[in-house]
Design a protein around this motif. Sequence first.
Motif, PDB file in Angstrom:
ATOM      1  N   SER A  18      26.781  13.441  77.563  1.00 13.00           N
ATOM      2  CA  SER A  18      27.647  14.547  77.154  1.00 13.00           C
ATOM      3  C   SER A  18      27.945  15.484  78.323  1.00 13.00           C
TER       4      SER A  18
ATOM      5  N   LEU B 286      31.555  16.215  79.826  1.00 12.90           N
ATOM      6  CA  LEU B 286      32.018  17.594  79.976  1.00 12.90           C
ATOM      7  C   LEU B 286      32.580  17.829  81.374  1.00 12.90           C
TER       8      LEU B 286
ATOM      9  N   ARG C  88      35.900  15.938  81.658  1.00  8.61           N
ATOM     10  CA  ARG C  88      36.948  16.604  80.879  1.00  8.61           C
ATOM     11  C   ARG C  88      37.418  17.889  81.547  1.00  8.61           C
TER      12      ARG C  88
ATOM     13  N   GLY D  42      37.944  19.831  74.928  1.00  6.66           N
ATOM     14  CA  GLY D  42      37.456  18.769  74.054  1.00  6.66           C
ATOM     15  C   GLY D  42      38.036  18.926  72.663  1.00  6.66           C
TER      16      GLY D  42
ATOM     17  N   TYR E  88      29.509  18.582  73.801  1.00  8.92           N
ATOM     18  CA  TYR E  88      29.903  19.931  74.224  1.00  8.92           C
ATOM     19  C   TYR E  88      31.421  20.045  74.192  1.00  8.92           C
ATOM     20  N   ALA E  89      31.973  19.988  73.008  1.00  8.21           N
ATOM     21  CA  ALA E  89      33.420  19.961  72.833  1.00  8.21           C
ATOM     22  C   ALA E  89      33.797  20.530  71.480  1.00  8.21           C
TER      23      ALA E  89
END
Length: 179
Positions: A23, A27, A30, A90, A143-144
Amino acid sequence: MTFPSRTRILGDHAGALPPTGVSLGLLLLRLMLGIIMVGHGTQKLFGWFGGPGIDGTAQFFGAYGYPAPKAMAFIAGLSETLGGLGLALGLLTPLAAAAVLGTMINALDVTWDGGFFLPKGVEFTLLVAVAATSLALTGPGRYAADHYLPVLRANRLAYGVAAIALALVAGAVVLLIRD
């Protein structure tokens, strides 16, 4: 050496969140891709960061045979800006990735003759396209904003494949209407 089972890594239920390290990696990917795309999009839309703005971008699109170059400039700038924002947050990640990928399909056509590792080469465009495609398939991680949309978590691969198909069709249609 034994490897952990898929169930132990991803959990017992469909749509389980990826491990923390995965994740965090998603992150970072992204955020960087999103920021870069927002920058490129706002160059086209507003002339920020030394960009050409709508009129300059429209001239570019006109020179490459796109019909309604000002509309195409707006669509490209909006796709990059909103797609980049979606990726960074996200939020609706498959759709955001599709917006970026659809734009990159056309950018690949424009830059393809530049070869690799040359000033106007294709490698950056290809990297952005593959990164967007990867995020569409993997999802954004824990984490989105999508973390709070369980339907996207549970059907991650299906939505990702559908988003990629949408981007391929939209990108191809725009390429086909060029002169």
